[in-house]
Design a protein around this motif. Sequence first.
Motif, PDB file in Angstrom:
ATOM      1  N   ASP A  42       0.859  -1.186   0.000  1.00  0.00           N
ATOM      2  CA  ASP A  42       0.000   0.000   0.000  1.00  0.00           C
ATOM      3  C   ASP A  42       0.898   1.241   0.000  1.00  0.00           C
ATOM      4  OD1 ASP A  42      -1.689   2.164   0.767  1.00  0.00           O
ATOM      5  OD2 ASP A  42      -3.131   0.722   1.571  1.00  0.00           O
ATOM      6  N   PRO A  43       0.641   2.220  -0.869  1.00  0.00           N
ATOM      7  CA  PRO A  43       1.472   3.437  -0.867  1.00  0.00           C
ATOM      8  C   PRO A  43       1.513   4.133   0.487  1.00  0.00           C
ATOM      9  CG  PRO A  43       0.089   3.362  -2.829  1.00  0.00           C
ATOM     10  CD  PRO A  43      -0.352   2.230  -1.959  1.00  0.00           C
ATOM     11  N   LEU A  85       8.542   2.460   5.990  1.00  0.00           N
ATOM     12  CA  LEU A  85       9.596   1.547   5.537  1.00  0.00           C
ATOM     13  C   LEU A  85      10.864   2.348   5.269  1.00  0.00           C
ATOM     14  CD1 LEU A  85       7.498  -0.560   2.994  1.00  0.00           C
ATOM     15  CD2 LEU A  85       8.166  -1.240   5.307  1.00  0.00           C
ATOM     16  N   ASP A  86      12.012   1.821   5.703  1.00  0.00           N
ATOM     17  CA  ASP A  86      13.248   2.564   5.468  1.00  0.00           C
ATOM     18  C   ASP A  86      13.716   2.388   4.029  1.00  0.00           C
ATOM     19  OD1 ASP A  86      14.649   0.116   5.273  1.00  0.00           O
ATOM     20  OD2 ASP A  86      15.069   0.116   7.422  1.00  0.00           O
ATOM     21  N   ALA A  87      14.728   3.165   3.643  1.00  0.00           N
ATOM     22  CA  ALA A  87      15.180   3.200   2.250  1.00  0.00           C
ATOM     23  C   ALA A  87      15.671   1.837   1.777  1.00  0.00           C
ATOM     24  CB  ALA A  87      16.274   4.253   2.082  1.00  0.00           C
ATOM     25  N   ALA A  88      16.401   1.127   2.653  1.00  0.00           N
ATOM     26  CA  ALA A  88      16.936  -0.178   2.256  1.00  0.00           C
ATOM     27  C   ALA A  88      15.822  -1.167   1.943  1.00  0.00           C
ATOM     28  CB  ALA A  88      17.847  -0.729   3.348  1.00  0.00           C
ATOM     29  N   ASP A  89      14.762  -1.158   2.768  1.00  0.00           N
ATOM     30  CA  ASP A  89      13.649  -2.078   2.530  1.00  0.00           C
ATOM     31  C   ASP A  89      12.871  -1.693   1.275  1.00  0.00           C
ATOM     32  OD1 ASP A  89      14.264  -3.613   4.707  1.00  0.00           O
ATOM     33  OD2 ASP A  89      12.877  -2.599   6.061  1.00  0.00           O
ATOM     34  N   ALA A  97      11.606  -2.991  -4.332  1.00  0.00           N
ATOM     35  CA  ALA A  97      11.602  -2.510  -5.716  1.00  0.00           C
ATOM     36  C   ALA A  97      12.448  -3.390  -6.618  1.00  0.00           C
ATOM     37  CB  ALA A  97      12.098  -1.066  -5.771  1.00  0.00           C
ATOM     38  N   HIS A  98      13.582  -3.874  -6.116  1.00  0.00           N
ATOM     39  CA  HIS A  98      14.465  -4.691  -6.931  1.00  0.00           C
ATOM     40  C   HIS A  98      13.906  -6.092  -7.150  1.00  0.00           C
ATOM     41  CE1 HIS A  98      17.641  -1.925  -7.655  1.00  0.00           C
ATOM     42  NE2 HIS A  98      17.966  -1.782  -6.395  1.00  0.00           N
ATOM     43  N   PHE A  99      13.123  -6.602  -6.196  1.00  0.00           N
ATOM     44  CA  PHE A  99      12.626  -7.962  -6.317  1.00  0.00           C
ATOM     45  C   PHE A  99      11.236  -8.038  -6.937  1.00  0.00           C
ATOM     46  CE2 PHE A  99      16.185  -9.330  -3.951  1.00  0.00           C
ATOM     47  CZ  PHE A  99      16.280 -10.687  -4.129  1.00  0.00           C
ATOM     48  N   SER A 100      10.554  -6.910  -7.093  1.00  0.00           N
ATOM     49  CA  SER A 100       9.200  -6.943  -7.630  1.00  0.00           C
ATOM     50  C   SER A 100       8.942  -5.695  -8.459  1.00  0.00           C
ATOM     51  CB  SER A 100       8.177  -7.040  -6.488  1.00  0.00           C
ATOM     52  OG  SER A 100       6.877  -6.800  -6.972  1.00  0.00           O
ATOM     53  N   ARG A 101       8.673  -5.877  -9.757  1.00  0.00           N
ATOM     54  CA  ARG A 101       8.330  -4.730 -10.593  1.00  0.00           C
ATOM     55  C   ARG A 101       7.033  -4.084 -10.128  1.00  0.00           C
ATOM     56  NH1 ARG A 101      10.277  -8.275 -14.769  1.00  0.00           N
ATOM     57  NH2 ARG A 101      12.090  -7.427 -15.844  1.00  0.00           N
ATOM     58  N   GLN A 102       6.105  -4.914  -9.641  1.00  0.00           N
ATOM     59  CA  GLN A 102       4.824  -4.388  -9.172  1.00  0.00           C
ATOM     60  C   GLN A 102       5.042  -3.430  -8.005  1.00  0.00           C
ATOM     61  OE1 GLN A 102       1.952  -7.461  -8.668  1.00  0.00           O
ATOM     62  NE2 GLN A 102       0.464  -6.184  -7.634  1.00  0.00           N
ATOM     63  N   ALA A 103       5.875  -3.822  -7.049  1.00  0.00           N
ATOM     64  CA  ALA A 103       6.183  -2.940  -5.928  1.00  0.00           C
ATOM     65  C   ALA A 103       7.009  -1.744  -6.385  1.00  0.00           C
ATOM     66  CB  ALA A 103       6.929  -3.719  -4.850  1.00  0.00           C
ATOM     67  N   ALA A 104       7.903  -1.960  -7.357  1.00  0.00           N
ATOM     68  CA  ALA A 104       8.746  -0.861  -7.839  1.00  0.00           C
ATOM     69  C   ALA A 104       7.913   0.258  -8.443  1.00  0.00           C
ATOM     70  CB  ALA A 104       9.745  -1.387  -8.871  1.00  0.00           C
ATOM     71  N   THR A 119       6.106   5.772  -7.946  1.00  0.00           N
ATOM     72  CA  THR A 119       5.004   6.718  -8.173  1.00  0.00           C
ATOM     73  C   THR A 119       4.699   7.558  -6.944  1.00  0.00           C
ATOM     74  OG1 THR A 119       4.034   5.143  -9.741  1.00  0.00           O
ATOM     75  CG2 THR A 119       2.597   6.884  -8.936  1.00  0.00           C
ATOM     76  N   SER A 120       4.944   7.051  -5.759  1.00  0.00           N
ATOM     77  CA  SER A 120       4.535   7.731  -4.519  1.00  0.00           C
ATOM     78  C   SER A 120       5.377   8.980  -4.249  1.00  0.00           C
ATOM     79  CB  SER A 120       4.663   6.765  -3.341  1.00  0.00           C
ATOM     80  OG  SER A 120       4.432   7.447  -2.120  1.00  0.00           O
ATOM     81  N   PRO A 121       4.742  10.121  -3.995  1.00  0.00           N
ATOM     82  CA  PRO A 121       5.501  11.332  -3.637  1.00  0.00           C
ATOM     83  C   PRO A 121       6.134  11.260  -2.256  1.00  0.00           C
ATOM     84  CG  PRO A 121       3.136  11.740  -3.521  1.00  0.00           C
ATOM     85  CD  PRO A 121       3.296  10.374  -4.101  1.00  0.00           C
ATOM     86  N   GLN A 122       5.792  10.228  -1.487  1.00  0.00           N
ATOM     87  CA  GLN A 122       6.379  10.055  -0.155  1.00  0.00           C
ATOM     88  C   GLN A 122       7.667   9.233  -0.190  1.00  0.00           C
ATOM     89  OE1 GLN A 122       2.726   8.374   1.656  1.00  0.00           O
ATOM     90  NE2 GLN A 122       2.765  10.143   3.030  1.00  0.00           N
ATOM     91  N   THR A 123       8.030   8.733  -1.344  1.00  0.00           N
ATOM     92  CA  THR A 123       9.269   7.969  -1.471  1.00  0.00           C
ATOM     93  C   THR A 123      10.471   8.898  -1.294  1.00  0.00           C
ATOM     94  OG1 THR A 123       8.211   6.423  -2.990  1.00  0.00           O
ATOM     95  CG2 THR A 123      10.623   6.491  -2.995  1.00  0.00           C
ATOM     96  N   PRO A 124      11.470   8.508  -0.500  1.00  0.00           N
ATOM     97  CA  PRO A 124      12.654   9.368  -0.310  1.00  0.00           C
ATOM     98  C   PRO A 124      13.362   9.653  -1.631  1.00  0.00           C
ATOM     99  CG  PRO A 124      12.600   7.614   1.335  1.00  0.00           C
ATOM    100  CD  PRO A 124      11.523   7.289   0.344  1.00  0.00           C
ATOM    101  N   PRO A 125      13.867  10.869  -1.818  1.00  0.00           N
ATOM    102  CA  PRO A 125      14.544  11.222  -3.074  1.00  0.00           C
ATOM    103  C   PRO A 125      15.719  10.307  -3.415  1.00  0.00           C
ATOM    104  CG  PRO A 125      14.045  13.202  -1.828  1.00  0.00           C
ATOM    105  CD  PRO A 125      13.712  12.039  -0.944  1.00  0.00           C
TER     106      PRO A 125
END
Length: 367
Positions: free
Chosen positions: A39-40, A46-50, A55-62, A67-73
């Motif tokens: 869920d966005p 979730l921290d950056a590493a997680d 994102a690396h293991f799932s294109r769907q999650a990536a 897309t989320s504006p809350q994702t760290p730069p």
Amino acid sequence: MTTAKVLPVEPLRFKNAQTCNQWLAEGRQASYTDKIEIDPAWIPDLDAADLLFLAHFSRQAARIIATSPQTPPRVLAILSRHADRTIQACVAANPATPIPILKIFARHYSRNIAAQAQLNPALPDPPAQIHRNAPARNDNFDELRRQRPWDEPYYRYDRTLDLLVRVTGVTTGQTWLDVGCSYLMFLKCVQDRFAVQATGLDDWNEADKGSMYQPRGAWVYHQRDLEFGFDLEEKPFDFISALEVLEHVIDTDHFLAECHRHLKVGGHLVLSTPNINCLRNRITTFLGIYPNSLEYRISNYHVRLYNRFHLASHLTERGFRVLAMHGVSFFPQRWLTWLPTRKLSERLADRWPQLCNNLVVIARKDS
């Protein structure tokens, strides 16, 4: 164009951010799946590493994370180098993406990525027009392919089809399945050149492919997870191609068995894949430099690599007879702009494919 049913693959779902964090902490690799739903709203928890792991293991999650504006730069900066252009386009459209990356994306050769960046409200002073090399229509794609025949991926496509013609003929109306068809560029080249009955197979949603490179004639697309088989209802095909796909497949025995099952007796399999024993890797490994195409962590999803001998022996084990194996290019791509150099590179690649960066193999199913 018609679309067949989608083979259902059950995704990994979490009830909330806490259960997602628990899965990440408790041997996450043991529960690996490429279909991970998040869920966005969980992204701030979730921290950056997680986030990068998901994102690396799932294109769907990536796609959700990009897309989320809350994702760290800093996470968006890493995802901007993702191998999937759909995810790059999501990063280009995200207002949280760092401005230097948006400026690069605004001049991207992909019209879709460039347009997403230019429409991003966070981009100051967007350029007046989209990059001139971005192909907008099939005609522009053809023109760019004609003007710059040494560029990737056009050169690899034409080189593969030229080798196929030298080994066996292709008749108008024969059936062709392109596995891992991506944006359909190779399938378009095949249909334009041979007027085959074209079918594409990949794990993307059809809407993600767009219409930029689609074949002009009738074609069919099937969405499948290649790790679970093709599951096609059509009759066996005359040709099956999988360019730069084999290195992304975990169970290569099952993948080649599926190719064999869906190929007619006397049909041809066309593959290309990186060569682990290329001249570049022989030199860099001797000098203590990490070899090309290998990954110590997931980047381009390369999980299997072949050399000339093991590619031929694996195909033979799976019931194919190898007719020809060549290198794509002996010299680096940037050296191919001059026609004499390009011709010399092709002659050397035909003579010593074991030294080339990428191998092309044509095999036949005899029984």
